[in-house]
Design a protein around this motif. Sequence first.
Motif, PDB file in Angstrom:
ATOM      1  N   ASP A 183     -51.553  -7.281  13.711  1.00  0.00           N
ATOM      2  CA  ASP A 183     -50.337  -6.727  14.296  1.00  0.00           C
ATOM      3  C   ASP A 183     -50.737  -5.744  15.389  1.00  0.00           C
ATOM      4  O   ASP A 183     -50.983  -4.570  15.110  1.00  0.00           O
ATOM      5  CB  ASP A 183     -49.509  -6.012  13.209  1.00  0.00           C
ATOM      6  N   ASN A 184     -50.793  -6.221  16.601  1.00  0.00           N
ATOM      7  CA  ASN A 184     -51.270  -5.361  17.691  1.00  0.00           C
ATOM      8  C   ASN A 184     -50.143  -4.941  18.624  1.00  0.00           C
ATOM      9  O   ASN A 184     -50.224  -5.106  19.837  1.00  0.00           O
ATOM     10  CB  ASN A 184     -52.373  -6.082  18.486  1.00  0.00           C
ATOM     11  N   ARG A 185     -49.075  -4.370  18.017  1.00  0.00           N
ATOM     12  CA  ARG A 185     -47.978  -3.912  18.863  1.00  0.00           C
ATOM     13  C   ARG A 185     -48.173  -2.444  19.264  1.00  0.00           C
ATOM     14  O   ARG A 185     -47.302  -1.608  19.112  1.00  0.00           O
ATOM     15  CB  ARG A 185     -46.651  -4.093  18.130  1.00  0.00           C
ATOM     16  N   GLY A 186     -49.362  -2.137  19.733  1.00  0.00           N
ATOM     17  CA  GLY A 186     -49.594  -0.777  20.244  1.00  0.00           C
ATOM     18  C   GLY A 186     -49.839   0.242  19.156  1.00  0.00           C
ATOM     19  O   GLY A 186     -50.453  -0.077  18.137  1.00  0.00           O
ATOM     20  N   TYR A 187     -49.368   1.478  19.365  1.00  0.00           N
ATOM     21  CA  TYR A 187     -49.642   2.569  18.423  1.00  0.00           C
ATOM     22  C   TYR A 187     -49.305   2.125  17.006  1.00  0.00           C
ATOM     23  O   TYR A 187     -48.267   1.514  16.764  1.00  0.00           O
ATOM     24  CB  TYR A 187     -48.788   3.800  18.738  1.00  0.00           C
TER      25      TYR A 187
END
Length: 475
Positions: A183-187
């Motif tokens: 899950d690489n949706r940022g912060y």
Amino acid sequence: MLDAVRSALGDKAVIADPDAIEPWLHDWRGRYHGASPAILAPLDTAGVATIVRLAAEHDVALVPQGGNTSMVGGATPPANGRALILSLRRMNRIRAIDPVENLAVVEAGVILSDLHEAAQAQGRRFPLTLGAKGSATLGGLASTNAGGTQVLRFGTMRALVAGVEAVLPDGQVHDGLSALKKDNRGYDLDQLLIGAEGTLGVITAVTVRLVPAVVDRAVAWVGLAGPDDALALLRQMEAQTRAIESFELLPDESLAAVLAHVPQSRAPLSGVHPWHVLIEAVASDAYAEPPAAVLERMLAPALASGLIADATIAATEAQAEAFWRIRDSISASERAMGPAAQHDISVPVAVMPRFMIEAAAACEAAFPGTHASGFGHLGDGNVHFHVRAAPGTDPACWYSDQAPFVTRFVHDLVVAAGGSISAEHGIGQMKLGELERLSAPSRIAALRAIKSGLDPQGLMNPGKLVALAPDHSKP
Ligand SMILES: Cc1cc2nc3c(=O)[nH]c(=O)nc-3n(C[C@H](O)[C@H](O)[C@H](O)COP(=O)(O)OP(=O)(O)OC[C@H]3O[C@@H](n4cnc5c(N)ncnc54)[C@H](O)[C@@H]3O)c2cc1C
């Protein structure tokens, strides 16, 4: 504010009886004392969101509280009496246990030992345990990124929490419970909330990772000459097996303190040894080598080579429990020996053996009459380093006048060794000043920016972890 909460959530959500509030105004060790007109006790996430929204509207600070076992005064309200305690203890449902996915979805108020039992009933295990397991809650454990005695193998809460549901300071719900592997949706908001000590929002539920239940375990007690040998033993064992879950180091004086203060406690070995190690090995499936055999296979050559002086493997579960009781009773037994400055610190593992010896000598030289020693999770580079006051010292005088200087001295040594002034207990109100004193300005500026970005009114657990203006913890 209280009337608004009552009309939104019912009378049960507001506890205003001073006798019922009283025990929750003080920290576990009795070092911090706060004041609050009420405890708010919602039943569900929507109730928490309502309270947080009302708090923002009325500009009232909230102190999230689970089992109140914080070692750093983290869950104690400010003394100004203007903050409300937000207790998560009524939110104690285990929403789901999925033995196929090896996950559990658990509300913030679930007590750790209850989760242990529920997982065990499904043939699974939540692999984190600590002395406060009968009181500490999953919300508190996540909020302090708790560690415990199995970090060596499974990591801290950061590694064990797969998702977080929380109410953010503006009252919106962050639903991050789904346990995605990628899950690489940022912060990473979940990781931001873990270890935030209630300063960025209220955790209402967590998804945690489970592992197969233990089929068998063995606990050994080892006598040896010093921390260097202990670390060498640990590295030897790690090279040959993945069965080691706990590796706890203690000096002989910690054992002596327990023997003196805990009725019916007995030394596991007959001889006297300067240092001791408690080791637990486990088997998680029926085909694994029996843990007692693993320990025997590892300890026999260590004995033969002289790396260790003596060892015994608990013959029964009762004996294994007795070994662990010694380890778990050290803090209380040492407390009974007089006032002490206690430090939960970490340094790089390779440095730890030398640090334990040299820092103790440096403290005793700098503060004549004191006695210093450390015990704990050697394999994590984390020990509890205690400096006991000179015999006869008045406790009030020690804590107000002397202990702060001792603590600054110890923390300076820790920082010089490349370590951390908080290994597992967090910052709370106890270490707020020291964190600021010993951190790079860039770190403090980033903490403040995150805090003021998410909680511009400064209403979430004021006076803990990071100071912010306006400071709702001040008179
Ligand atoms: C005997 C004993 C042994 C211990 N051993 C260890 C150990 O080995 N390793 C270790 O890491 N710790 C240890 N601790 C410390 C303690 O158990 C942990 O800090 C624990 O994680 C706190 O859980 P709690 O529910 O009691 O939280 P509390 O003490 O109530 O709160 C702790 C902090 O988390 C915040 N908080 C609580 N719940 C929430 C929530 N739902 N949302 C947002 N913020 C929240 C509070 O505001 C506070 O800042 C020990 C404590 C005791 C008393």
